[in-house]
Each structure stands twice: as structure tokens, then as C-alpha cells.
Design a protein around this motif. Structure first.
Motif, mmCIF file in Angstrom:
data_model
loop_
_atom_site.group_PDB
_atom_site.id
_atom_site.type_symbol
_atom_site.label_atom_id
_atom_site.label_comp_id
_atom_site.label_asym_id
_atom_site.label_seq_id
_atom_site.Cartn_x
_atom_site.Cartn_y
_atom_site.Cartn_z
ATOM 1 N N ILE A 47 39.367 24.827 -64.511
ATOM 2 C CA ILE A 47 39.408 25.825 -65.568
ATOM 3 C C ILE A 47 39.988 27.147 -65.060
ATOM 4 O O ILE A 47 39.599 27.645 -64.003
ATOM 5 C CB ILE A 47 37.997 26.058 -66.145
ATOM 6 C CG1 ILE A 47 37.429 24.753 -66.720
ATOM 7 C CG2 ILE A 47 38.012 27.154 -67.189
ATOM 8 C CD1 ILE A 47 38.194 24.192 -67.884
ATOM 9 N N LYS A 48 40.906 27.690 -65.850
ATOM 10 C CA LYS A 48 41.473 29.017 -65.566
ATOM 11 C C LYS A 48 40.857 30.031 -66.526
ATOM 12 O O LYS A 48 40.466 29.690 -67.639
ATOM 13 C CB LYS A 48 42.996 28.989 -65.703
ATOM 14 C CG LYS A 48 43.673 27.994 -64.770
ATOM 15 C CD LYS A 48 45.171 27.947 -65.024
ATOM 16 C CE LYS A 48 45.868 26.949 -64.108
ATOM 17 N NZ LYS A 48 45.397 25.558 -64.341
ATOM 18 N N ASP A 51 42.049 30.107 -70.219
ATOM 19 C CA ASP A 51 42.257 28.822 -70.906
ATOM 20 C C ASP A 51 41.655 28.820 -72.310
ATOM 21 O O ASP A 51 40.604 29.432 -72.559
ATOM 22 C CB ASP A 51 41.615 27.676 -70.118
ATOM 23 C CG ASP A 51 42.506 27.145 -69.010
ATOM 24 O OD1 ASP A 51 43.712 27.466 -69.006
ATOM 25 O OD2 ASP A 51 42.002 26.402 -68.145
ATOM 26 N N VAL A 53 39.972 26.060 -74.480
ATOM 27 C CA VAL A 53 39.377 24.764 -74.160
ATOM 28 C C VAL A 53 38.725 24.167 -75.400
ATOM 29 O O VAL A 53 38.016 24.855 -76.145
ATOM 30 C CB VAL A 53 38.329 24.906 -73.039
ATOM 31 C CG1 VAL A 53 37.710 23.545 -72.700
ATOM 32 C CG2 VAL A 53 38.958 25.526 -71.799
ATOM 33 N N GLY A 74 39.784 33.717 -72.052
ATOM 34 C CA GLY A 74 39.911 32.464 -72.785
ATOM 35 C C GLY A 74 38.724 32.241 -73.706
ATOM 36 O O GLY A 74 37.813 33.057 -73.796
ATOM 37 N N ASP A 119 44.621 24.144 -73.565
ATOM 38 C CA ASP A 119 44.918 23.978 -72.138
ATOM 39 C C ASP A 119 44.107 22.842 -71.521
ATOM 40 O O ASP A 119 44.552 22.204 -70.557
ATOM 41 C CB ASP A 119 44.610 25.276 -71.380
ATOM 42 C CG ASP A 119 45.461 26.434 -71.867
ATOM 43 O OD1 ASP A 119 46.675 26.415 -71.604
ATOM 44 O OD2 ASP A 119 44.907 27.340 -72.523
ATOM 45 N N ALA A 120 42.909 22.598 -72.048
ATOM 46 C CA ALA A 120 42.039 21.573 -71.499
ATOM 47 C C ALA A 120 41.123 21.035 -72.592
ATOM 48 O O ALA A 120 40.789 21.743 -73.547
ATOM 49 C CB ALA A 120 41.197 22.135 -70.350
ATOM 50 N N GLY A 148 48.497 19.970 -69.989
ATOM 51 C CA GLY A 148 47.068 20.123 -70.243
ATOM 52 C C GLY A 148 46.241 19.034 -69.584
ATOM 53 O O GLY A 148 46.744 17.962 -69.234
#
Length: 282
Positions: A47-48, A51, A53, A74, A119-120, A148
Motif C-alpha cells: 500500500i502507498k 492509493d 483502495v 488516499g 490502485d489496489a 494495480g
């Protein structure tokens, strides 16, 4: 989605809404129990801080809540079929003062998000209950951005999950339940190694990783274990709802014997085994 799959979805929605009070009651114990699987999902997703999510089949909020706490700019969108479960998730977010966490009631097979949005994507213990697992995987991949990451967890078989096998084995001895149809939603539907990875590959993911994760259900005593199983575990509740008080008492007594044999010191910490599967969108 065909009529039969829609019926399964609607049954799942009703069941999880029905169980949401029990999940709220046991949330601390359950989240401690499932934390190793969520931690592995988070680790693999890398995880950034900025992100976006998506957490699918989020239930009472994890691992999305933990992910939200890691983000600075994020945010997390948590989805589930059951509004009752997401009500608990929002309460948990409020307790943690998380303002970057939101919920949406929706079907994973019809995600209400644009292509290439997230992103995830995380999904802890959802796949085995989805009516159409391939469509679910395709939808998750569709909403992922190129590059992703997607990670999910599923239960291994009953031989590594004594926490549920102990009770269900006794129930089956007394009630001789008919096995579910092949491929029907259920706890151990995805136990076969490589099954989810194959679904991911067919949906277009690459760089698959599959890891084993173990945990323990730390109930401490048989009484806590029995109450937990009767409040939270759908197959147990469904089976016992068909019994009379005499048979239910006999099943409880036999499960107690089994637990006492396994944990003669009375400290009931029951083994559980799962696998986490990760893939990336090109």
C-alpha cells in the motif's frame, strides 16, 4: 447473471444481514482471529500513502479499516452485499476517527465503478461465497488501474481448520447432512491450491503469488467457543436450527468432548489455515 445465481446472491445478502448482529457482538475476537490473513493481504498489496483502495466483501470493515489508517492522501471504499455488516464497518471507522473510509452496498459481480479506477483491491474471505467467482474476479480486475494489485484470502480445507471442523464433524455424525452441490458457495469451496490463481490468470492478472497463512481462534474456553460458533458461523447455525433441544444438547456435549481431548488444559486456542493469493494487472 442467471436466475439461479441471482437467487444465491439474494440468499447470501439475507444471511449476512441476519448474522450482522452476531458479527458486531464478536467483532474484537473475530478481527483478532482473521488479522494474520488481513496482514498478509496488506503486505502483498504494498500500500502507498495516496492509493485508492477497494475492499470487497468487507463485512465489518477489515482489512479496509487498517489500510485506511495507513493512508495520508488516499482513501478506501468498502463494499458488501449486506448493509447490516457495513453499518458495523462505519461504526468501527468512526471509533478510529477515519475520514478516508466510505462504504457502498453492491454486488461484486456488478461493481458500480468505472474501469481503471483503483490502485489496489483487497478481498478477505469473500470468493468462496460469490455466486460466480469468475465474474467476480473479472469485475475486480476491470476496476483496477493498469499496474494495480489484487489480493484475496480463502480458507484451506477442514483438515487445517479444526475451529469449524470440530463442530461440523459432530453435527454431520448426528444429522447426516447432504453435501452441498459441487461448486456451491461454502467455506471450503476455494481450498484447492491454485484454484483462485487460475481464476486470476483467466481474468488477466499476472505475477501471481500464493502463500499459506495460519492463525488461531483464541476463545479461551469451550463456553466462549460454543457461543461464538452459534452466533457467527452460518453452517453451524443453519444445521442447529433444524434440531430439537435434545439433539442440540447431545451435539454440544459431543463437541465438548472433542475440544477437551484436543485442549485438556482448558485453554482453547484452535488452529486455522488459509491461503492468500496475489496478482497484478498489466
Amino acid at each position: 447473471m442467471d436466475v439461479q445465481l441471482e437467487q444465491i446472491r439474494d440468499q447470501q445478502k439475507a444471511s449476512w444481514n441476519n448474522f450482522s448482529p452476531g458479527w458486531k457482538k464478536w467483532d474484537d475476537l473475530t478481527m483478532d482471529f482473521l488479522k494474520p490473513m488481513g496482514d498478509e493481504i496488506i503486505s502483498l498489496l504494498q500500500i502507498k500513502e495516496d492509493d485508492l483502495v477497494l475492499d470487497v466483501a468487507a463485512g465489518t470493515g477489515e482489512p479496509g479499516l487498517t489500510i485506511a489508517s495507513m493512508l495520508t492522501s488516499g482513501r478506501v471504499i468498502s463494499t458488501d452485499l449486506a448493509e447490516g455488516m457495513l453499518d458495523v464497518a462505519r461504526e468501527n471507522a468512526a471509533k478510529r476517527n477515519l475520514t478516508n473510509f466510505e462504504t457502498h452496498v453492491c454486488d461484486v459481480c456488478e461493481l458500480p465503478f468505472d474501469d481503471d479506477t483503483f490502485d489496489a483491491v483487497s478481498c478477505r474471505f469473500g470468493f468462496m461465497f460469490f455466486p460466480d467467482m469468475q465474474v467476480a474476479a473479472q469485475e475486480m480486475v476491470r476496476v483496477l488501474k493498469p499496474g494495480g494489485r489484487l489480493a484475496t484470502s480463502v480458507w484451506n480445507g477442514p483438515d487445517t481448520n479444526f475451529w469449524v471442523a470440530a463442530t461440523m464433524s459432530v453435527i454431520n455424525q448426528h444429522m447426516q447432512l447432504s453435501p452441498p452441490p459441487a461448486g456451491a458457495p461454502g467455506m471450503f469451496r476455494c481450498a484447492q491450491p491454485g484454484l483462485i490463481a487460475d481464476l486470476f490468470a483467466e481474468a488477466g492478472l499476472t505475477n501471481m503469488v500464493e502463500t499459506e497463512v495460519n492463525s488461531k481462534l483464541n476463545v479461551g474456553s469451550f463456553d466462549v467457543y460454543w457461543r461464538f460458533m452459534n452466533d457467527v458461523v452460518a453452517p453451524v447455525v443453519g444445521a442447529l436450527s433444524k434440531t430439537d433441544d435434545t439433539l442440540k444438547a447431545q451435539i454440544k456435549a459431543d463437541v465438548l468432548k472433542l475440544i477437551q481431548q484436543k485442549y485438556p488444559d482448558g485453554n482453547v486456542r484452535i488452529d486455522a489455515g488459509a491461503r492468500v493469493i496475489y496478482g497484478e494487472k498489466e
